[in-house]
Design an enzyme around this catalytic site. Structure first.
Site, PDB file in Angstrom:
ATOM      1  NE  ARG A  63      -4.146   1.714   2.241  1.00 13.52           N
ATOM      2  CZ  ARG A  63      -4.344   2.536   3.261  1.00 13.52           C
ATOM      3  NH1 ARG A  63      -3.589   2.442   4.344  1.00 13.52           N
ATOM      4  NH2 ARG A  63      -5.301   3.445   3.225  1.00 13.52           N
ATOM      5  CG  HIS A  67      -1.696   5.134  -0.524  1.00 10.64           C
ATOM      6  ND1 HIS A  67      -2.547   5.816   0.315  1.00 10.64           N
ATOM      7  CD2 HIS A  67      -2.393   4.055  -0.943  1.00 10.64           C
ATOM      8  CE1 HIS A  67      -3.701   5.171   0.406  1.00 10.64           C
ATOM      9  NE2 HIS A  67      -3.622   4.101  -0.354  1.00 10.64           N
ATOM     10  CG  ASN A  93      -1.855   8.649   2.655  1.00 13.43           C
ATOM     11  OD1 ASN A  93      -2.335   7.640   2.154  1.00 13.43           O
ATOM     12  ND2 ASN A  93      -1.216   9.564   1.939  1.00 13.43           N
ATOM     13  CG  HIS A 192      -7.950  -4.455  -1.087  1.00 16.52           C
ATOM     14  ND1 HIS A 192      -9.001  -3.589  -1.296  1.00 16.52           N
ATOM     15  CD2 HIS A 192      -6.868  -3.673  -0.837  1.00 16.52           C
ATOM     16  CE1 HIS A 192      -8.574  -2.338  -1.177  1.00 16.52           C
ATOM     17  NE2 HIS A 192      -7.285  -2.369  -0.904  1.00 16.52           N
TER      18      HIS A 192
END
Length: 329
Positions: A63, A67, A93, A192
């Protein structure tokens, strides 16, 4: 008397020079072959140690890379400390991104072996790959040669990062804005298959979905009941639930099988299969991935490589940070 220089020759020289620069600045799989030959072994060792301590860290490191790349490109800007204007403080975040200490540990080990050589952005890319592999997923050769940026932009992070509350059209647009496509939306969502999410990111589905006064009708009833107990109204939004029910730590296709059965945790997961927009766009891919792990793994690898190539800083652009949390003084 000197003959005038041919403008065509001069233009040819400039074109060749620019092409050489472009080639030299492209990401390559062997970028650190001479300057830091043990880089991949060092990162793999530290990621393995982190996962032995907490398996969930695999999802957190993936992740971080995701991001990072969606804001200013893959330049390590998500790692920079700062005030309200840093990406760490952005809504998607804050109190959510994890793994910064693990990146610090990896960076320290890399610096001990190859001082001032490897960017934090490249460390994120390698650590994401290793997190997938050590969770049972596919491997790939990571393209390297990124340099670190000096600007961390909370405003852009709020705008650019896909949200669990976004519609499928909005998510697709955010992917398109950084050069990714519909296949990338579905395959990267497949990350996920590991990790957890906080109640605050899915409790909107449990009691009063979109102002209807009732739960999200696409959520499977037994799972709904379990989540309502875990995340009661006015409860602690920081409590977590696994993203891939019954297959928490294994990188596999179970996530997509769950979507077929109404067991996607986030609204942004389930809409890939259940929303009206999904019928002619993402739903066929979800169905294919649910029964074909080879196809999912292949598409996921290609999407990770494409994502890792979003606007990287190369050549003389950016810097090689000594500390991933601060720009060099």
């Amino acid at each position: 008397m000197k003959r005038p220089r041919s403008s065509h020759g001069y233009l040819w020289f400039i074109t060749l020079f620019m092409l050489c620069l472009a080639v030299r600045s492209e990401l390559t799989t062997d970028f650190y072959m001479s300057s830091c030959p043990n880089l991949l072994k060092i990162v793999r060792r530290e990621v393995r140690n982190a996962l032995m301590n907490e398996m969930r860290m695999a999802a957190s490191l993936i992740r971080l890379h995701f991001h990072d790349c969606f804001v200013n490109g893959c330049d390590g800007s998500v790692l920079l400390d700062g005030g309200d204007d840093s990406e760490k403080s952005a809504r998607p975040n804050i109190n959510s991104l994890r793994g910064f200490e693990v990146v610090d540990t990896i960076k320290s080990s890399v610096e001990s072996a190859c001082n001032g050589t490897v960017s934090c952005a490249d460390i994120l890319a390698i650590a994401a790959r290793d997190s997938v592999v050590l969770s049972g997923g596919p491997s790939w050769k990571v393209l390297l040669g990124r340099r670190d940026g000096s600007i961390s932009n909370a405003t852009l992070a709020n705008q650019a990062l896909p949200s669990p509350f976004d519609s499928l059209d909005t998510i697709t647009t955010k992917f398109t804005n950084v050069g990714l496509n519909l296949t990338d939306v579905v395959s990267l969502s497949g990350a996920h298959t590991i990790g957890k999410a906080r109640c605050t990111f899915f409790s909107n589905r449990l009691f009063n979905f979109s102002g209807t006064g009732t739960p999200d009708s696409t959520l499977e009833t037994e799972m709904l009941s379990d989540l309502q107990k875990l995340c009661p109204q006015n409860g602690d939004g920081n409590v977590t639930s696994v993203l891939d029910r019954n297959s928490e730590d294994l990188f596999d296709t179970h996530y997509f099988q769950n979507l077929l059965n109404g067991k996607g945790l986030l609204s942004s997961d389930q809409i890939l299969f259940s929303s009206a927009e999904a019928n002619s766009t993402t739903k066929p891919l979800v169905q294919s991935y649910s029964i074909n792990s080879a196809l999912f793994f292949q598409d996921f690898v290609n999407s990770m490589i494409r994502m890792g190539n979003i606007n990287p800083k190369t050549g003389s652009d950016g810097e090689i940070r000594k500390n991933c949390r601060v720009i060099n003084s």
